[in-house]
Design an enzyme around this catalytic site. Structure first.
Site, PDB file in Angstrom:
ATOM      1  N   ARG A  10     -15.067 -40.534 -17.262  1.00  0.00           N
ATOM      2  CA  ARG A  10     -14.555 -39.183 -16.939  1.00  0.00           C
ATOM      3  C   ARG A  10     -15.430 -38.449 -15.921  1.00  0.00           C
ATOM      4  O   ARG A  10     -15.660 -37.231 -16.013  1.00  0.00           O
ATOM      5  CB  ARG A  10     -14.407 -38.329 -18.214  1.00  0.00           C
ATOM      6  N   SER A  56      -7.032 -35.171 -24.639  1.00  0.00           N
ATOM      7  CA  SER A  56      -8.205 -35.252 -25.524  1.00  0.00           C
ATOM      8  C   SER A  56      -9.135 -34.096 -25.179  1.00  0.00           C
ATOM      9  O   SER A  56      -9.548 -33.954 -24.032  1.00  0.00           O
ATOM     10  CB  SER A  56      -8.963 -36.558 -25.303  1.00  0.00           C
ATOM     11  N   GLU A 115     -14.144 -32.512 -22.891  1.00  0.00           N
ATOM     12  CA  GLU A 115     -13.676 -33.214 -21.687  1.00  0.00           C
ATOM     13  C   GLU A 115     -12.950 -32.199 -20.796  1.00  0.00           C
ATOM     14  O   GLU A 115     -13.009 -32.263 -19.581  1.00  0.00           O
ATOM     15  CB  GLU A 115     -12.717 -34.342 -22.105  1.00  0.00           C
TER      16      GLU A 115
HETATM   17  C1  LIG Z   1      -0.857 -34.806 -22.896  1.00  0.00           C
HETATM   18  C2  LIG Z   1      -2.066 -35.205 -22.066  1.00  0.00           C
HETATM   19  C3  LIG Z   1      -2.517 -36.510 -22.096  1.00  0.00           C
HETATM   20  C4  LIG Z   1      -3.640 -36.890 -21.333  1.00  0.00           C
HETATM   21  N1  LIG Z   1      -4.030 -38.187 -21.368  1.00  0.00           N
HETATM   22  C5  LIG Z   1      -5.107 -38.560 -20.636  1.00  0.00           C
HETATM   23  C6  LIG Z   1      -5.554 -39.922 -20.652  1.00  0.00           C
HETATM   24  O1  LIG Z   1      -4.989 -40.777 -21.301  1.00  0.00           O
HETATM   25  N2  LIG Z   1      -6.639 -40.243 -19.900  1.00  0.00           N
HETATM   26  C7  LIG Z   1      -7.297 -39.321 -19.140  1.00  0.00           C
HETATM   27  O2  LIG Z   1      -8.281 -39.670 -18.476  1.00  0.00           O
HETATM   28  N3  LIG Z   1      -6.893 -38.029 -19.112  1.00  0.00           N
HETATM   29  C8  LIG Z   1      -5.822 -37.632 -19.827  1.00  0.00           C
HETATM   30  N4  LIG Z   1      -5.421 -36.333 -19.796  1.00  0.00           N
HETATM   31  C9  LIG Z   1      -6.190 -35.326 -19.022  1.00  0.00           C
HETATM   32  C10 LIG Z   1      -5.743 -35.156 -17.567  1.00  0.00           C
HETATM   33  O3  LIG Z   1      -4.363 -35.472 -17.409  1.00  0.00           O
HETATM   34  C11 LIG Z   1      -6.575 -36.001 -16.618  1.00  0.00           C
HETATM   35  O4  LIG Z   1      -7.939 -35.661 -16.670  1.00  0.00           O
HETATM   36  C12 LIG Z   1      -6.079 -35.846 -15.162  1.00  0.00           C
HETATM   37  O5  LIG Z   1      -6.683 -36.811 -14.365  1.00  0.00           O
HETATM   38  C13 LIG Z   1      -6.372 -34.470 -14.583  1.00  0.00           C
HETATM   39  O6  LIG Z   1      -5.668 -34.334 -13.385  1.00  0.00           O
HETATM   40  P1  LIG Z   1      -5.200 -32.901 -12.874  1.00  0.00           P
HETATM   41  O7  LIG Z   1      -4.557 -33.083 -11.555  1.00  0.00           O
HETATM   42  O8  LIG Z   1      -4.390 -32.220 -13.898  1.00  0.00           O
HETATM   43  O9  LIG Z   1      -6.617 -32.194 -12.710  1.00  0.00           O
HETATM   44  P2  LIG Z   1      -7.046 -30.695 -13.073  1.00  0.00           P
HETATM   45  O10 LIG Z   1      -6.949 -30.481 -14.543  1.00  0.00           O
HETATM   46  O11 LIG Z   1      -6.350 -29.752 -12.202  1.00  0.00           O
HETATM   47  O12 LIG Z   1      -8.605 -30.765 -12.687  1.00  0.00           O
HETATM   48  C14 LIG Z   1      -9.468 -31.626 -13.394  1.00  0.00           C
HETATM   49  C15 LIG Z   1     -10.756 -31.808 -12.601  1.00  0.00           C
HETATM   50  O13 LIG Z   1     -10.456 -32.454 -11.367  1.00  0.00           O
HETATM   51  C16 LIG Z   1     -10.867 -31.657 -10.259  1.00  0.00           C
HETATM   52  N5  LIG Z   1      -9.851 -31.800  -9.206  1.00  0.00           N
HETATM   53  C17 LIG Z   1      -8.511 -31.754  -9.336  1.00  0.00           C
HETATM   54  N6  LIG Z   1      -7.907 -31.984  -8.166  1.00  0.00           N
HETATM   55  C18 LIG Z   1      -8.896 -32.144  -7.249  1.00  0.00           C
HETATM   56  C19 LIG Z   1      -8.914 -32.403  -5.846  1.00  0.00           C
HETATM   57  N7  LIG Z   1      -7.806 -32.567  -5.122  1.00  0.00           N
HETATM   58  N8  LIG Z   1     -10.124 -32.504  -5.249  1.00  0.00           N
HETATM   59  C20 LIG Z   1     -11.274 -32.360  -5.962  1.00  0.00           C
HETATM   60  N9  LIG Z   1     -11.317 -32.128  -7.267  1.00  0.00           N
HETATM   61  C21 LIG Z   1     -10.130 -32.029  -7.921  1.00  0.00           C
HETATM   62  C22 LIG Z   1     -10.967 -30.251 -10.803  1.00  0.00           C
HETATM   63  O14 LIG Z   1     -11.898 -29.488 -10.041  1.00  0.00           O
HETATM   64  C23 LIG Z   1     -11.449 -30.502 -12.224  1.00  0.00           C
HETATM   65  O15 LIG Z   1     -12.836 -30.714 -12.246  1.00  0.00           O
HETATM   66  C24 LIG Z   1      -4.299 -35.924 -20.542  1.00  0.00           C
HETATM   67  C25 LIG Z   1      -3.829 -34.597 -20.501  1.00  0.00           C
HETATM   68  C26 LIG Z   1      -2.719 -34.235 -21.255  1.00  0.00           C
HETATM   69  C27 LIG Z   1      -2.219 -32.831 -21.182  1.00  0.00           C
END
Ligand SMILES: Cc1cc2nc3c(=O)[nH]c(=O)nc-3n(C[C@H](O)[C@H](O)[C@H](O)COP(=O)(O)OP(=O)(O)OC[C@H]3O[C@@H](n4cnc5c(N)ncnc54)[C@H](O)[C@@H]3O)c2cc1C
Length: 299
Positions: A175, A225, A295
């Site tokens: 992560r 999570s 996380e």
């Molecule tokens: C129901 C559910 C299930 C999930 N299952 C998983 C799983 O199985 N495995 C897992 O790893 N995660 C899981 N997640 C968490 C999440 O989906 C992941 O961490 C995902 O990769 C986050 O992406 P996001 O675009 O929503 O990022 P955000 O939540 O918008 O941001 C997360 C982080 O990424 C950074 N970030 C985002 N976009 C950029 C960019 N373009 N440039 C630089 N930094 C950026 C942000 O600054 C922040 O630090 C789950 C979430 C939910 C709601």
């Protein structure tokens, strides 16, 4: 503040700025406060200029994708949140490679992989983030992680310069990636997959989707999570053993279905969620001596 607004207008255009943006609408927790400014850049050039401006002028900023791992405190964020979505969502395939923008849904890219009989992305199909967030977080599930499939990442650094970074130099770990350390903006990525059998890819994706539906409380807003997996333990099991299944603060609740998830059962505030997270951390530490680290990113 007005000067900042004027400068943002000049950098990205008024139509791409929302003042006092309700971050509830930009996070899967459906909770939290407002951002003073929410900016959605439309192209790489203006994003480079924007980043250089924010950095050089010491303005508080944060980058987001789909907000699926994010909670903004109820007090709000007195700075600029920059969201990479639709304007960065091109997808191109080239043999066994897929080039995609930071604003593409992982599920959409996984679907393109499937349609092209490319295997290696099945693990990501059910993760609700965008590619940029998945790279930043080295998102992973069911034994796969972004680290395994990233060939190259295109980023913007604090000077507003574009850099191409090979996957092997992204410092991917659990992560975590270099994006978080260096505060890079992820613009796009090249994924390297393998030719596979389409039916087998579909079967594997269906199997993993079913496992998610069976185990995770997908019927409620959450950020997945809530805690990182502590080495040698499972967060959900520790929380369950501490008797916290279903424990709630306001509408924030430890999921009955999966104790590793804090869910929003209705109108939870960010404060409810944060207080619940603290309570869970304290109780688990008292009972087991294990420190649970969130996380979810809390702004
Ligand atoms: C129901 C559910 C299930 C999930 N299952 C998983 C799983 O199985 N495995 C897992 O790893 N995660 C899981 N997640 C968490 C999440 O989906 C992941 O961490 C995902 O990769 C986050 O992406 P996001 O675009 O929503 O990022 P955000 O939540 O918008 O941001 C997360 C982080 O990424 C950074 N970030 C985002 N976009 C950029 C960019 N373009 N440039 C630089 N930094 C950026 C942000 O600054 C922040 O630090 C789950 C979430 C939910 C709601």
């Amino acid at each position: 503040m007005d000067k900042l607004y004027d400068n943002l207008i000049e950098l990205v255009g008024k139509e791409n700025i929302e003042k006092d943006a309700d971050m509830k609408n930009h996070t899967t927790f459906r909770a939290g406060g407002k951002a003073e400014f929410l900016v959605t850049p439309v192209d790489i050039e203006s994003t480079c200029r924007l980043y250089k401006y924010l950095y050089d002028n010491n303005i508080k900023y944060y980058f987001i994708g789909n907000g699926s791992n994010l909670l903004v405190r109820d007090e709000g964020f007195d700075g600029v949140i920059v969201k990479f979505g639709n304007n960065f969502s091109d997808i191109e395939t080239d043999g066994e490679e897929i080039k995609c923008g930071a604003g593409c849904y992982l599920s959409k890219v996984a679907n393109v992989a499937k349609e092209n009989s490319l295997k290696g992305m099945e693990f990501a199909a059910g993760i609700p983030g965008f590619i940029g967030g998945a790279i930043a977080m080295n998102a992973g599930a069911y034994g796969g992680e972004m680290k395994d499939i990233v060939k190259e990442v295109v980023v913007i650094n604090k000077n507003g310069d574009i850099k191409n970074i090979p996957g092997a130099e992204m410092d991917f770990s659990y992560r975590h990636s270099k994006v978080l350390d260096e505060k890079y903006i992820v613009i796009s990525v090249i994924l390297s997959l393998e030719k596979g059998n389409k039916d087998e890819i579909i079967e594997e994706m269906d199997r993993l989707q079913k496992a998610r539906k069976d185990k995770q409380p997908l019927e409620y807003p959450s950020a997945g999570s809530t805690f990182k997996r502590p080495e040698g333990y499972f967060a959900g099991k520790l929380i369950e053993d501490s008797g916290l299944r279903g424990y709630s603060v306001g509408d924030a609740c430890v999921s009955e279905k999966h104790c590793g998830f804090v869910v929003n059962k209705g109108n939870a505030s960010a404060t409810d969620i944060i207080n619940l997270i603290k309570h869970v951390q304290d109780k688990v530490y008292k009972d087991s001596g294990v420190v649970l680290e969130p996380e979810v990113k809390i702004l």
